[in-house]
Design an enzyme around this catalytic site. Structure first.
Site, PDB file in Angstrom:
ATOM      1  N   TYR A  56       0.843  -1.196   0.000  1.00 51.12           N
ATOM      2  CA  TYR A  56       0.000   0.000   0.000  1.00 51.12           C
ATOM      3  C   TYR A  56       0.881   1.250   0.000  1.00 51.12           C
ATOM      4  CZ  TYR A  56      -3.249  -3.638   1.569  1.00 51.12           C
ATOM      5  OH  TYR A  56      -3.974  -4.809   1.695  1.00 51.12           O
ATOM      6  N   HIS A 119       1.577 -11.904   2.257  1.00 50.11           N
ATOM      7  CA  HIS A 119       0.432 -11.287   1.569  1.00 50.11           C
ATOM      8  C   HIS A 119      -0.154 -12.200   0.501  1.00 50.11           C
ATOM      9  CE1 HIS A 119      -1.041  -6.975   0.372  1.00 50.11           C
ATOM     10  NE2 HIS A 119      -2.023  -7.838   0.319  1.00 50.11           N
ATOM     11  N   SER A 197     -11.823  -6.568   2.065  1.00 50.95           N
ATOM     12  CA  SER A 197     -12.817  -6.029   1.125  1.00 50.95           C
ATOM     13  C   SER A 197     -14.233  -6.449   1.537  1.00 50.95           C
ATOM     14  CB  SER A 197     -12.504  -6.450  -0.309  1.00 50.95           C
ATOM     15  OG  SER A 197     -11.203  -6.020  -0.677  1.00 50.95           O
ATOM     16  N   PRO A 198     -14.618  -6.234   2.798  1.00 49.72           N
ATOM     17  CA  PRO A 198     -15.910  -6.722   3.291  1.00 49.72           C
ATOM     18  C   PRO A 198     -17.104  -5.995   2.681  1.00 49.72           C
ATOM     19  CG  PRO A 198     -14.879  -5.309   4.936  1.00 49.72           C
ATOM     20  CD  PRO A 198     -13.858  -5.518   3.854  1.00 49.72           C
ATOM     21  N   LEU A 199     -16.826  -4.824   2.078  1.00 50.99           N
ATOM     22  CA  LEU A 199     -17.902  -4.084   1.395  1.00 50.99           C
ATOM     23  C   LEU A 199     -17.783  -4.281  -0.120  1.00 50.99           C
ATOM     24  CD1 LEU A 199     -17.774  -0.808   3.537  1.00 50.99           C
ATOM     25  CD2 LEU A 199     -19.302  -2.790   3.795  1.00 50.99           C
ATOM     26  N   GLY A 202     -16.498  -1.467  -2.053  1.00 52.43           N
ATOM     27  CA  GLY A 202     -17.402  -0.327  -2.154  1.00 52.43           C
ATOM     28  C   GLY A 202     -18.690  -0.642  -2.887  1.00 52.43           C
ATOM     29  N   PHE A 203     -18.810  -1.831  -3.506  1.00 57.29           N
ATOM     30  CA  PHE A 203     -20.069  -2.140  -4.217  1.00 57.29           C
ATOM     31  C   PHE A 203     -21.211  -2.265  -3.213  1.00 57.29           C
ATOM     32  CE2 PHE A 203     -20.904  -3.318  -8.732  1.00 57.29           C
ATOM     33  CZ  PHE A 203     -22.278  -3.215  -8.664  1.00 57.29           C
ATOM     34  N   SER A 205     -21.701  -0.542  -0.507  1.00 56.83           N
ATOM     35  CA  SER A 205     -21.606   0.618   0.383  1.00 56.83           C
ATOM     36  C   SER A 205     -22.737   1.619   0.196  1.00 56.83           C
ATOM     37  CB  SER A 205     -20.289   1.351   0.131  1.00 56.83           C
ATOM     38  OG  SER A 205     -20.361   2.015  -1.120  1.00 56.83           O
TER      39      SER A 205
HETATM   40  N1  LIG Z   1      -4.908  -9.335   1.826  1.00 56.10           N
HETATM   41  C1  LIG Z   1      -5.224  -8.790   0.678  1.00 56.10           C
HETATM   42  O1  LIG Z   1      -4.818  -9.241  -0.404  1.00 56.10           O
HETATM   43  C2  LIG Z   1      -6.146  -7.590   0.661  1.00 56.10           C
HETATM   44  C3  LIG Z   1      -6.762  -7.184  -0.538  1.00 56.10           C
HETATM   45  C4  LIG Z   1      -7.637  -6.089  -0.504  1.00 56.10           C
HETATM   46  C5  LIG Z   1      -7.871  -5.424   0.695  1.00 56.10           C
HETATM   47  N2  LIG Z   1      -7.229  -5.823   1.842  1.00 56.10           N
HETATM   48  C6  LIG Z   1      -7.453  -5.133   3.141  1.00 56.10           C
HETATM   49  O2  LIG Z   1      -8.849  -5.012   3.365  1.00 56.10           O
HETATM   50  C7  LIG Z   1      -9.182  -3.649   3.607  1.00 56.10           C
HETATM   51  C8  LIG Z   1     -10.590  -3.343   3.147  1.00 56.10           C
HETATM   52  O3  LIG Z   1     -10.765  -3.686   1.800  1.00 56.10           O
HETATM   53  P1  LIG Z   1     -11.018  -2.633   0.644  1.00 56.10           P
HETATM   54  O4  LIG Z   1     -10.521  -1.303   1.080  1.00 56.10           O
HETATM   55  O5  LIG Z   1     -10.514  -3.245  -0.603  1.00 56.10           O
HETATM   56  O6  LIG Z   1     -12.574  -2.626   0.413  1.00 56.10           O
HETATM   57  P2  LIG Z   1     -13.898  -2.365   1.253  1.00 56.10           P
HETATM   58  O7  LIG Z   1     -13.597  -2.115   2.675  1.00 56.10           O
HETATM   59  O8  LIG Z   1     -14.791  -3.484   0.877  1.00 56.10           O
HETATM   60  O9  LIG Z   1     -14.429  -1.035   0.535  1.00 56.10           O
HETATM   61  C9  LIG Z   1     -13.684   0.150   0.560  1.00 56.10           C
HETATM   62  C10 LIG Z   1     -14.365   1.162  -0.341  1.00 56.10           C
HETATM   63  O10 LIG Z   1     -15.685   1.420   0.134  1.00 56.10           O
HETATM   64  C11 LIG Z   1     -15.833   2.806   0.453  1.00 56.10           C
HETATM   65  N3  LIG Z   1     -16.607   2.853   1.706  1.00 56.10           N
HETATM   66  C12 LIG Z   1     -16.249   2.316   2.896  1.00 56.10           C
HETATM   67  N4  LIG Z   1     -17.237   2.497   3.804  1.00 56.10           N
HETATM   68  C13 LIG Z   1     -18.235   3.151   3.182  1.00 56.10           C
HETATM   69  C14 LIG Z   1     -19.508   3.631   3.592  1.00 56.10           C
HETATM   70  N5  LIG Z   1     -19.956   3.433   4.833  1.00 56.10           N
HETATM   71  N6  LIG Z   1     -20.275   4.273   2.676  1.00 56.10           N
HETATM   72  C15 LIG Z   1     -19.829   4.466   1.413  1.00 56.10           C
HETATM   73  N7  LIG Z   1     -18.628   4.047   0.964  1.00 56.10           N
HETATM   74  C16 LIG Z   1     -17.833   3.395   1.839  1.00 56.10           C
HETATM   75  C17 LIG Z   1     -14.439   3.352   0.591  1.00 56.10           C
HETATM   76  O11 LIG Z   1     -14.378   4.689   0.181  1.00 56.10           O
HETATM   77  P3  LIG Z   1     -13.870   5.881   1.132  1.00 56.10           P
HETATM   78  O12 LIG Z   1     -12.472   5.531   1.553  1.00 56.10           O
HETATM   79  O13 LIG Z   1     -13.917   7.060   0.232  1.00 56.10           O
HETATM   80  O14 LIG Z   1     -14.839   5.954   2.273  1.00 56.10           O
HETATM   81  C18 LIG Z   1     -13.652   2.475  -0.379  1.00 56.10           C
HETATM   82  O15 LIG Z   1     -13.774   2.981  -1.691  1.00 56.10           O
HETATM   83  C19 LIG Z   1      -8.087  -2.896   2.836  1.00 56.10           C
HETATM   84  O16 LIG Z   1      -7.991  -1.552   3.252  1.00 56.10           O
HETATM   85  C20 LIG Z   1      -6.890  -3.719   3.157  1.00 56.10           C
HETATM   86  O17 LIG Z   1      -6.398  -3.401   4.451  1.00 56.10           O
HETATM   87  C21 LIG Z   1      -6.384  -6.904   1.837  1.00 56.10           C
END
Ligand SMILES: NC(=O)c1ccc[n+]([C@@H]2O[C@H](COP(=O)([O-])OP(=O)(O)OC[C@H]3O[C@@H](n4cnc5c(N)ncnc54)[C@H](OP(=O)(O)O)[C@@H]3O)[C@@H](O)[C@H]2O)c1
Length: 313
Positions: A56, A119, A197-199, A202-203, A205
């Protein structure tokens, strides 16, 4: 906030954690001041587990997270990861792992990495060799708990035979169910699941846009859930989920996070957000309890998750 145990080695975290990938990659322009405020607001709201990786921003994400959490170091656990190359190849060679972890400690400004992850699997390096290096850092007091991400049940089993693995980090959401295939091995070895990526990036969200609606540096447009042939069907799923969420006085994000918490007692979702308001919204999902009828309705609405495959980044 409710606390959850991950693994059998003593790691306990808040039920909802925080993922910091978006502060430095994947989702377009970020403002560091806003990101730091969001991270600190998460701490104020009881979030105690924070996730980052070398990937990151190639150290920049670790520096930002470390600086944001420095005043609260004794209240939180931080996970970081090694293993990707800048070309999105794999590098878990022992000498490289040591270089990356040593840099992560400096970037984060910590003496110990609470959760040290590989990772992504590196097919060129046996997992036993990787975990031996990770275990060196545990023995030296520079890492506390070990984790794996983006790997197979077989690798989890082989790794755990070298040193106990506390956490598997895998993509898991209403849209992405593949990691459920790992439940048997996680149960057998007592390994916790950090849901990334629990959301659904962002899909799930309520703020999703068509693939061409995101700005420069946002990697989502090319992902299959956003592909023109899948987008409308996925929106139809989110509309039904939102209707259910609204009937419970909740948002789609909260329903999505509460669904994960209800699936297993040892799941900790790490939603990422760079906004204090959205962090507050996500964190409040820990108080949303779903009934069996709610879970059944979600299964009916999205029996196979999102339409189109997940991506790896
Ligand atoms: N191990 C791996 O290979 C791997 C891969 C991917 C991710 N990860 C980890 O998992 C974490 C979370 O995954 P992710 O960031 O990919 O996806 P996510 O948490 O599923 O979604 C993040 C996206 O949703 C938006 N969002 C979050 N909360 C919201 C809300 N309440 N209302 C509207 N929009 C919202 C965020 O935008 P804003 O920031 O603008 O709010 C961002 O664009 C990462 O930060 C990382 O630490 C790990």
């Amino acid at each position: 906030m409710e606390q959850r145990s991950l693994g059998r080695q003593g790691l306990t975290t808040s039920a909802i954690g925080y993922g910091s990938m978006g502060t430095k990659m994947a989702y377009g322009h970020s403002d560091d001041t806003a990101s730091i405020a969001a991270i600190r607001h998460a701490v104020e709201l009881g979030v105690t587990h924070f996730d980052t990786a070398e990937l990151y921003g190639w150290g920049e994400g670790e520096k930002l997270l470390g600086a944001a959490l420095a005043p609260f170091r004794d209240k939180v656990t931080i996970g970081t990861k090694f293993g990707w190359t800048k070309e999105f190849g794999f590098n878990s060679r022992p000498d490289h792992i040591r270089e990356v972890i040593d840099a992560s400690l400096v970037n984060l400004g910590v003496e110990t990495i609470d959760v040290l992850y590989q990772h992504v699997d590196d097919p060129a390096v046996p997992i036993e060799d990787v975990v031996e290096v990770m275990a060196e850092y545990v023995a030296a007091g520079k890492a506390k708990y070990l984790g794996l991400s983006n790997t197979s049940a077989e690798n989890i089993r082989r790794a755990h035979a070298v040193h106990p693995i506390s956490v598997m980090q895998a993509e898991y959401s209403i849209f992405s169910r593949e990691s459920e295939a790992l439940f048997p091995v996680l149960d057998e070895l007592g390994i916790g699941l950090v849901a990334y990526s629990p959301l659904a990036r962002g899909f799930l969200s309520g703020a999703v846009k068509p693939g061409d609606g995101y700005g420069d540096g946002d990697m989502r447009g090319a992902a299959p859930w956003w592909a023109p042939e899948n987008f409308d069907a996925n929106i139809a799923i989110t509309e039904q989920l939102t209707e259910l969420a609204t009937s419970k006085g909740a948002t789609l994000s909260q329903l999505s996070l509460a669904w994960l918490l209800a699936r297993r007692e040892d799941v900790v979702p790490i939603p990422g957000s760079r906004s204090t308001e959205r962090v507050a919204q996500n964190t409040a999902a820990a108080d949303l309890k779903l009934t069996e009828a709610d879970m059944a309705r979600i299964q009916e609405i999205a029996p196979d998750g999102g339409i189109g495959g997940r991506v790896t980044f």
